[in-house]
Scaffold this active site. Structure first.
Site, PDB file in Angstrom:
ATOM      1  N   ASP A   1      12.252   1.524  -2.623  1.00  0.00           N
ATOM      2  CA  ASP A   1      11.683   0.826  -1.474  1.00  0.00           C
ATOM      3  C   ASP A   1      11.864   1.730  -0.251  1.00  0.00           C
ATOM      4  O   ASP A   1      12.540   2.752  -0.302  1.00  0.00           O
ATOM      5  CB  ASP A   1      12.303  -0.567  -1.285  1.00  0.00           C
ATOM      6  CG  ASP A   1      11.346  -1.482  -0.516  1.00  0.00           C
ATOM      7  OD1 ASP A   1      10.406  -0.980   0.133  1.00  0.00           O
ATOM      8  OD2 ASP A   1      11.545  -2.711  -0.537  1.00  0.00           O
TER       9      ASP A   1
HETATM   10  C1  NOJ Z   1       9.235  -2.508   2.344  1.00  0.00           C
HETATM   11  C2  NOJ Z   1       9.001  -3.686   1.459  1.00  0.00           C
HETATM   12  O1  NOJ Z   1      10.234  -4.224   1.022  1.00  0.00           O
HETATM   13  C3  NOJ Z   1       8.146  -3.364   0.245  1.00  0.00           C
HETATM   14  O2  NOJ Z   1       7.886  -4.527  -0.472  1.00  0.00           O
HETATM   15  C4  NOJ Z   1       6.887  -2.680   0.680  1.00  0.00           C
HETATM   16  O3  NOJ Z   1       6.045  -2.475  -0.414  1.00  0.00           O
HETATM   17  C5  NOJ Z   1       7.277  -1.383   1.355  1.00  0.00           C
HETATM   18  N1  NOJ Z   1       8.063  -1.672   2.541  1.00  0.00           N
HETATM   19  C6  NOJ Z   1       6.066  -0.551   1.739  1.00  0.00           C
HETATM   20  O4  NOJ Z   1       5.393  -1.128   2.765  1.00  0.00           O
END
Ligand code: NOJ
Length: 764
Positions: free
Chosen positions: A300
């Protein structure tokens, strides 16, 4: 045979390398033409041509240059990103969208880097790209797997037309905590329903041929446990036992692998002391070895780097070492792999085999997407213009929006509204809002593009419709990445609302959360109606009791007062672009509500976590008022406000003749008769639950194990059958082994988790 093949492969490699040095443009053509090879062979061929740095480059994902969906990186990275693209040190970019922009970055990767490997372009297509479907929690309330699949299909269609080939969806995190803002992005609290929906969404995004230009790779996220953040506070610590992990949290992820999902995203949280990103038990042992997942895992946003703050890695270098060894294949925005991994390999701290494995997984997905055949296959300006916002897409999102609405309460048949000769007062800032219904996660959709309830209702011109805002939902700047400021306490427009309510036959009040009051980083401790909306509701109720409350929200709300006083309540979530049309069609009876709650509504925050599949405990619920020492609160009921699976219709359904038949070893057939006893045609979600009465690991008092969507005309009756096999009757023990134990069970069938019909059966 093998010798001939490897001889041919060697020739191809030599030819390719020579061609690479001669002409940049021929690089890809060579890959394309080698049709004699399987994808695995093509990937191996490429890997053997790559330097260590180029392989690590595939494991590096950069954010684009405009949108951000996480903490913005510090200055100075822009130039480095372009330089790295040219060097072949970038495998993927996220948040680059639109044909022109995608083509521009792809062109650098393909035409300026040594090997010309195309980028995979990721984006959070969570509930649509520009034309939005309902938020995922709302869609889950439809329990309609076909509609959900179709909705993901059109999301893929629109996103792919804008150059995107990979979505960071579906989020398959189970959650039992309505304070957690991200419940809006998942399918609710149940692992069985969540698994079915995960599968439908993955099939919708990926289709049955990933190499087409209208399908995109999906991503099951966040592995694992993210939905169990303590106290519902986003990114918080997660500490769960093995039984919950195996039976509640893992199943939708395992189903995602079985459905062929191409990628996984790990999670920000630590899980029992080890951050998920650096957790090799999760990523290598369970996901890749036990479940045989052959796609790749992306971290993430910044989650590799965040292992330092977690107190797990002492610096970025150690964070890179831990996460690469743990099986995180791609680094999203930590800049850790690109800067540290090569040294770590040279120092022997990360084996080159792990690097090869990660690069191989990533290159394989790129091949499956057809990016090596044509890196610009998603970059067609005409197609972009034609597809985005098309009427076909709008029809699909309207259909699923209607199906996502849940009728929570309807006394005295106040609904549906008559289509003629009624005086209707419409109240609430959200009723005319054209942005909030888009909900959270709508980076590509423009403000003011949703149909408002006011616009939807104005299409029914047989009635006299008046409108007053009453009060705002929130003050301040609303919109990512700005924090939503505190709710307003301005009551100056209350009187206008009261005046129109006084004159009306029926009052429709649209109240709830603004679209940005749920979503990532939007945890709340108070989950009633924000601001002074509760006071507005009570003030209007003083002058007119014929109120239909239409809720807009991204999570269950504690609306106990409304439930006690307001005759009709509709849960309309945030329904996306066609929101107002869907709500109006429900209000006026052109669509009979069929949704059911995918998440329990608590009476108060103190009951959280509250969910239908709880354990009995040694001191279970009792009706005896004289018993003191049992599991309960002294100031609140144990029951929810609305249970999981609850949802009414304008017609009535009745269940009878529940029968259970053994059909071979551990095969059970359950049948029931469903009748439409009301006056409208309608759809019912018939739900089947089981209870395993005694087990080596205690089982919940009820577990959903089947559901069917059945449409019946008035007075029509249908027999419905469900099949139960070992898959539904077994469970995971604390060693993570799936077992089926003989013994006594109960089965329940009905229109919610509060079912009344039950029967017994036993497994030998
Ligand atoms: C953080 C989020 O937790 C995740 O779900 C998302 O896909 C990413 N950022 C990218 O935007």
């Amino acid at each position: 045979m093998n010798t001939i093949k490897s001889f041919l492969t060697t020739i191809l490699i030599v030819v390719t390398v020579v061609a690479c040095t001669k002409s940049q443009n021929k690089k890809l053509a060579l890959n394309t033409n080698s049709t004699a090879l399987t994808i695995d062979e093509k990937v191996d061929q490429l890997i053997s041509m790559m330097t260590l740095e180029e392989k690590i480059g595939q494991m590096n994902q950069y954010n684009g240059f405009w949108d951000v969906t996480g903490p913005a990186p510090s200055e100075g990275h822009e130039a480095k990103k372009y330089d790295h693209l040219r060097k072949g040190y970038v495998g993927s970019m996220l948040n680059v969208r639109g044909v022109n922009d995608v083509r521009a970055v792809q062109k650098i990767a393909v035409e300026e880097s040594r090997l010309g490997i195309p980028l995979i372009i990721g984006f959070d297509v969570i509930h649509g790209y520009k034309t939005l479907s309902p938020i995922p929690l709302a869609e889950a309330a439809s329990w309609d797997l076909e509609a959900i699949k179709k909705s993901s299909e059109v999301a893929a269609l629109e996103a792919s037309a804008a150059g995107i080939n990979w979505t960071f969806a579906p989020m398959v995190d189970i959650s039992r905590d309505a304070r957690w803002g991200r419940v809006m992005e998942g399918a609710g609290e149940d692992a069985f329903l969540g698994s079915k929906i995960a599968e439908a969404r993955i099939l919708g995004f990926q289709g049955n041929d990933l190499s087409k230009n209208n399908t995109i790779a999906a991503c099951a996220k966040h592995f694992a446990g993210y939905g169990f953040a303590e106290a519902g506070k986003d990114y918080n610590t997660v500490d769960v036992g093995t039984s919950t992990l195996n039976n509640i949290i893992f199943p939708p992820f395992k189903t995602s692998v079985e459905a062929g999902v191409k990628t996984f995203m790990n999670s920000f949280n630590e899980l029992n002391g080890v951050p998920a990103t650096g957790n090799s038990t999760l990523q290598r042992k369970i996901l890749k070895d036990k479940w045989n997942f052959d796609g790749f895992v992306v971290s993430d946003w910044g989650s590799i780097m965040e292992m330092i703050a977690h107190g797990h890695a002492k610096d970025l270098k150690q964070a890179a070492e831990i996460s690469a060894n743990a099986g995180s294949d791609m680094d999203m925005e930590s800049y850790a792999y690109v800067s540290e991994l090569a040294d770590l390999v040279r120092e022997g701290k990360v084996s080159e085999e792990f690097i090869n494995d990660a690069a191989r997984r990533i290159l394989k997905v790129k091949h499956e997407l057809g990016l090596f055949d044509d890196p610009y296959k998603y970059c067609n300006l005409e197609r972009e213009k034609e597809v985005i916002g098309s009427s076909e897409i709008n029809e699909v999102v309207l259909d699923v929006a209607k199906k996502s609405i849940v009728l929570l309460k309807n006394e005295n048949e106040l609904l549906p509204l008559k289509q003629k000769n009624q005086k209707i007062a419409l109240i609430g800032a959200l009723a005319s809002d054209k942005t909030s219904p888009l909900g959270s996660w709508r980076i590509a959709a423009d403000d003011n593009t949703a149909i408002s309830v006011l616009e939807g209702m104005q299409k029914y011109s047989g009635n006299k419709l008046t409108y007053a805002k009453g009060t705002d939902v929130a003050l301040g700047k609303i919109g990512f990445p700005f924090e939503l400021e505190i709710n307003t306490n301005d009551k100056t427009e209350f009187n206008e609302a009261i005046d129109i309510a006084q004159e009306a036959d029926v009052v429709v009040m649209v109240l709830g959360e603004h679209g940005f009051q749920s979503g990532e980083a939007r945890s709340r401790t108070k989950i009633g109606l924000p601001g002074v909306q509760q006071e507005l509701l009570e003030a209007v109720y003083e002058v007119n009791k014929n109120i239909v409350l239409v809720l807009n929200n991204g999570r269950p709300l504690t609306i106990t007062w409304a439930d006690r006083h307001i005759p009709s309540i509709i849960e309309a979530w945030q329904l996306g672009t066609q929101s107002g049309n869907a709500i109006a069609q429900i209000l006026y009876g052109d669509y009979n509500p069929s949704g059911k709650l995918p998440m329990t509504f608590p009476r108060s925050v103190g009951q959280i976590p509250i969910y239908y599949n709880y354990k009995n405990t040694g001191r279970p619920t009792t009706d005896n008022p004289n018993i003191v020492f049992w599991s309960h609160y002294i100031d609140e009921s144990n029951t929810p406000l609305y249970p999981f699976g609850h949802g009414l219709s304008y017609t009535n359904f009745s269940y009878s003749q529940l029968k259970v038949k053994a059909k071979g070893k551990n095969q059970i057939e359950v049948s029931v008769v469903l009748a439409n006893t009301g006056n409208y045609k309608g759809k019912e979600v018939a739900q089947l639950y089981i209870r395993d009465l005694f087990a080596s690991v205690t089982r919940p008092i009820k577990e959903l194990k089947g559901f069917k969507l059945v449409e019946l005309a008035p007075n029509e009756t249908k027999a419905i059958t469900f099949k139960l096999t070992e898959k539904e009757l077994g469970f995971y023990n604390n060693e993570g082994v799936f077992i089926v134990e003989p013994g006594n069970f109960k089965v329940f069938v009905g229109g919610s988790s509060d079912t009344v019909l039950e029967e017994d059966f036993s497994l030998k």
